[in-house]
Scaffold this motif. Structure first.
Motif, PDB file in Angstrom:
ATOM      1  N   PRO A 113      40.038  57.280  22.046  1.00 48.43           N
ATOM      2  CA  PRO A 113      40.855  56.943  23.212  1.00 48.43           C
ATOM      3  C   PRO A 113      40.669  57.978  24.327  1.00 48.43           C
ATOM      4  CG  PRO A 113      42.147  56.719  21.206  1.00 48.43           C
ATOM      5  CD  PRO A 113      40.847  57.379  20.819  1.00 48.43           C
ATOM      6  N   GLY A 114      40.533  57.493  25.539  1.00 49.80           N
ATOM      7  CA  GLY A 114      40.400  58.356  26.713  1.00 49.80           C
ATOM      8  C   GLY A 114      38.999  58.866  26.988  1.00 49.80           C
ATOM      9  N   ALA A 115      38.090  58.780  26.034  1.00 52.76           N
ATOM     10  CA  ALA A 115      36.747  59.350  26.214  1.00 52.76           C
ATOM     11  C   ALA A 115      35.995  58.700  27.377  1.00 52.76           C
ATOM     12  CB  ALA A 115      35.936  59.227  24.924  1.00 52.76           C
ATOM     13  N   LEU A 116      36.122  57.397  27.528  1.00 52.05           N
ATOM     14  CA  LEU A 116      35.403  56.715  28.608  1.00 52.05           C
ATOM     15  C   LEU A 116      36.007  57.006  29.982  1.00 52.05           C
ATOM     16  CD1 LEU A 116      34.621  53.340  26.825  1.00 52.05           C
ATOM     17  CD2 LEU A 116      33.028  55.197  27.354  1.00 52.05           C
ATOM     18  N   PHE A 117      37.190  57.623  30.005  1.00 50.38           N
ATOM     19  CA  PHE A 117      37.818  58.060  31.250  1.00 50.38           C
ATOM     20  C   PHE A 117      37.600  59.549  31.489  1.00 50.38           C
ATOM     21  CE2 PHE A 117      40.748  54.477  30.055  1.00 50.38           C
ATOM     22  CZ  PHE A 117      40.322  53.600  31.034  1.00 50.38           C
ATOM     23  N   GLY A 118      36.844  60.189  30.590  1.00 51.22           N
ATOM     24  CA  GLY A 118      36.572  61.620  30.717  1.00 51.22           C
ATOM     25  C   GLY A 118      37.658  62.516  30.167  1.00 51.22           C
TER      26      GLY A 118
ATOM     27  N   PRO B  64      40.865  61.217  17.222  1.00 49.99           N
ATOM     28  CA  PRO B  64      39.411  61.016  17.286  1.00 49.99           C
ATOM     29  C   PRO B  64      38.970  59.743  16.563  1.00 49.99           C
ATOM     30  CG  PRO B  64      39.941  62.730  15.696  1.00 49.99           C
ATOM     31  CD  PRO B  64      41.222  62.379  16.412  1.00 49.99           C
ATOM     32  N   LEU B  65      38.083  59.022  17.202  1.00 53.63           N
ATOM     33  CA  LEU B  65      37.472  57.805  16.654  1.00 53.63           C
ATOM     34  C   LEU B  65      38.459  56.673  16.400  1.00 53.63           C
ATOM     35  CD1 LEU B  65      34.928  59.516  14.247  1.00 53.63           C
ATOM     36  CD2 LEU B  65      34.480  58.590  16.522  1.00 53.63           C
ATOM     37  N   ALA B  66      39.619  56.701  17.070  1.00 53.29           N
ATOM     38  CA  ALA B  66      40.656  55.692  16.850  1.00 53.29           C
ATOM     39  C   ALA B  66      40.519  54.479  17.759  1.00 53.29           C
ATOM     40  CB  ALA B  66      42.040  56.328  17.009  1.00 53.29           C
ATOM     41  N   GLY B  67      39.404  54.331  18.470  1.00 51.81           N
ATOM     42  CA  GLY B  67      39.196  53.154  19.308  1.00 51.81           C
ATOM     43  C   GLY B  67      39.502  53.433  20.761  1.00 51.81           C
ATOM     44  N   SER B  68      38.964  52.590  21.625  1.00 48.96           N
ATOM     45  CA  SER B  68      39.098  52.820  23.061  1.00 48.96           C
ATOM     46  C   SER B  68      39.906  51.735  23.754  1.00 48.96           C
ATOM     47  CB  SER B  68      37.705  52.879  23.702  1.00 48.96           C
ATOM     48  OG  SER B  68      37.814  53.077  25.090  1.00 48.96           O
ATOM     49  N   GLU B  69      40.706  52.177  24.716  1.00 50.39           N
ATOM     50  CA  GLU B  69      41.454  51.237  25.543  1.00 50.39           C
ATOM     51  C   GLU B  69      40.602  50.697  26.683  1.00 50.39           C
ATOM     52  OE1 GLU B  69      40.913  54.566  26.105  1.00 50.39           O
ATOM     53  OE2 GLU B  69      42.986  55.211  26.326  1.00 50.39           O
ATOM     54  N   ALA B  70      39.428  51.291  26.904  1.00 53.58           N
ATOM     55  CA  ALA B  70      38.483  50.815  27.915  1.00 53.58           C
ATOM     56  C   ALA B  70      37.340  50.103  27.213  1.00 53.58           C
ATOM     57  CB  ALA B  70      37.943  51.977  28.744  1.00 53.58           C
ATOM     58  N   GLY B  71      36.927  48.994  27.782  1.00 54.80           N
ATOM     59  CA  GLY B  71      35.866  48.207  27.172  1.00 54.80           C
ATOM     60  C   GLY B  71      34.606  48.172  28.006  1.00 54.80           C
TER      61      GLY B  71
ATOM     62  N   PRO C   5      33.820  35.390  28.440  1.00 53.60           N
ATOM     63  CA  PRO C   5      33.180  35.546  29.752  1.00 53.60           C
ATOM     64  C   PRO C   5      33.917  34.866  30.902  1.00 53.60           C
ATOM     65  CG  PRO C   5      31.892  34.074  28.361  1.00 53.60           C
ATOM     66  CD  PRO C   5      32.979  34.657  27.499  1.00 53.60           C
ATOM     67  N   THR C   6      34.744  33.870  30.617  1.00 50.98           N
ATOM     68  CA  THR C   6      35.480  33.182  31.685  1.00 50.98           C
ATOM     69  C   THR C   6      36.963  33.544  31.695  1.00 50.98           C
ATOM     70  OG1 THR C   6      35.861  31.248  30.282  1.00 50.98           O
ATOM     71  CG2 THR C   6      33.870  31.230  31.664  1.00 50.98           C
ATOM     72  N   GLU C   7      37.380  34.437  30.782  1.00 48.52           N
ATOM     73  CA  GLU C   7      38.782  34.831  30.697  1.00 48.52           C
ATOM     74  C   GLU C   7      39.073  36.019  31.608  1.00 48.52           C
ATOM     75  OE1 GLU C   7      39.675  33.623  26.060  1.00 48.52           O
ATOM     76  OE2 GLU C   7      39.018  35.646  26.507  1.00 48.52           O
ATOM     77  N   LYS C   8      40.323  36.126  32.005  1.00 43.67           N
ATOM     78  CA  LYS C   8      40.746  37.249  32.836  1.00 43.67           C
ATOM     79  C   LYS C   8      40.942  38.484  31.968  1.00 43.67           C
ATOM     80  CE  LYS C   8      44.430  38.620  35.898  1.00 43.67           C
ATOM     81  NZ  LYS C   8      44.470  38.748  37.227  1.00 43.67           N
ATOM     82  N   ALA C   9      40.442  39.615  32.433  1.00 42.67           N
ATOM     83  CA  ALA C   9      40.554  40.876  31.685  1.00 42.67           C
ATOM     84  C   ALA C   9      42.014  41.273  31.533  1.00 42.67           C
ATOM     85  CB  ALA C   9      39.782  41.974  32.398  1.00 42.67           C
ATOM     86  N   LYS C  10      42.344  41.801  30.344  1.00 43.79           N
ATOM     87  CA  LYS C  10      43.714  42.247  30.058  1.00 43.79           C
ATOM     88  C   LYS C  10      43.795  43.760  29.941  1.00 43.79           C
ATOM     89  CE  LYS C  10      44.286  38.016  27.405  1.00 43.79           C
ATOM     90  NZ  LYS C  10      42.926  37.606  27.128  1.00 43.79           N
ATOM     91  N   ALA C  11      42.654  44.431  30.019  1.00 43.26           N
ATOM     92  CA  ALA C  11      42.605  45.891  29.869  1.00 43.26           C
ATOM     93  C   ALA C  11      41.434  46.409  30.702  1.00 43.26           C
ATOM     94  CB  ALA C  11      42.439  46.252  28.397  1.00 43.26           C
ATOM     95  N   PRO C  12      41.403  47.715  30.987  1.00 43.53           N
ATOM     96  CA  PRO C  12      40.299  48.263  31.779  1.00 43.53           C
ATOM     97  C   PRO C  12      38.954  48.105  31.073  1.00 43.53           C
ATOM     98  CG  PRO C  12      41.890  49.991  31.189  1.00 43.53           C
ATOM     99  CD  PRO C  12      42.341  48.732  30.553  1.00 43.53           C
ATOM    100  N   TYR C  13      37.890  48.009  31.881  1.00 48.68           N
ATOM    101  CA  TYR C  13      36.559  47.871  31.315  1.00 48.68           C
ATOM    102  C   TYR C  13      35.510  48.406  32.279  1.00 48.68           C
ATOM    103  CZ  TYR C  13      36.158  43.705  34.281  1.00 48.68           C
ATOM    104  OH  TYR C  13      36.128  42.845  35.348  1.00 48.68           O
ATOM    105  N   LEU C  14      34.380  48.751  31.712  1.00 46.31           N
ATOM    106  CA  LEU C  14      33.229  49.190  32.497  1.00 46.31           C
ATOM    107  C   LEU C  14      32.272  48.008  32.634  1.00 46.31           C
ATOM    108  CD1 LEU C  14      32.537  52.485  30.504  1.00 46.31           C
ATOM    109  CD2 LEU C  14      33.802  52.257  32.643  1.00 46.31           C
ATOM    110  N   THR C  15      31.584  47.936  33.766  1.00 48.28           N
ATOM    111  CA  THR C  15      30.633  46.838  33.961  1.00 48.28           C
ATOM    112  C   THR C  15      29.445  47.347  34.755  1.00 48.28           C
ATOM    113  OG1 THR C  15      30.409  44.538  34.644  1.00 48.28           O
ATOM    114  CG2 THR C  15      31.661  45.981  36.123  1.00 48.28           C
TER     115      THR C  15
END
Length: 164
Positions: A45-50, A57-64, A149-159
């Motif tokens: 958690p938080g790693a993709l946000f820096g 650790p290794l508990a999954g990410s809130e960012a996709g 692919p056609t659904e609205k995002a419910k959480a932050p993501y990188l693209t």
């Protein structure tokens, strides 16, 4: 003479802190592999946000990650938590997922998981990594479900955005 030189070299390497992969214990080898494979870079958690949450650790990410045409996928919880992590997966299930990109239920992992690169892990290394993940403290952390692919995002993501 040959044996004396070999013994002196081994002693020198041991003093310098250099050990072979074969000399490492399986848990230490698994921890080392998780570090060099940068599992925490996506799965903490938080790693993709820096700002990695080092308490989980290794508990999954809130960012996709958005994969065009497929949807948004969030790196899952790799701790052995029985409900939100890998707690119900066997070591062989983990090895199949890491090396082949296939979950125990037969579904493919998201293309963002570099199982193609990890497919070259030796049997011993794959087992050490799986054993290490199974040895972690279970952390309850449910990551967001995949978004189609056609659904609205419910959480932050990188693209990836193509220049126009």
């Amino acid at each position: 003479m040959h044996y004396v030189l070999k013994a002196m070299l081994a002693a020198s390497l041991a003093v310098a802190g250099v050990t072979s992969a074969a000399a490492q214990s399986a848990p230490a080898r698994g921890e080392y592999l998780a570090a060099i494979m940068d599992c925490a870079g996506c799965h903490t958690p938080g790693a993709l946000f820096g700002k990695p949450d080092n308490e989980r650790p290794l508990a999954g990410s809130e960012a996709g990650f958005q994969i065009p045409g497929l949807g948004i996928f969030h790196p899952p919880n790799l701790t052995p938590h029985p409900e939100t992590g890998l707690g119900k997966w066997s070591e062989n299930d983990i090895i199949k997922a890491v090396r082949g990109g296939v979950r125990p239920d037969g579904r493919q992992l998201a293309a963002a998981m570099p199982s193609h690169a990890y497919s070259k892990l030796t049997d011993a290394d794959a087992k050490a990594l799986a054993g290490y993940l199974k040895s972690l403290k279970p952390v309850p952390n449910q990551v967001p479900a995949p978004t189609g692919p056609t659904e609205k995002a419910k959480a932050p993501y990188l693209t990836i955005v193509m220049p126009q």
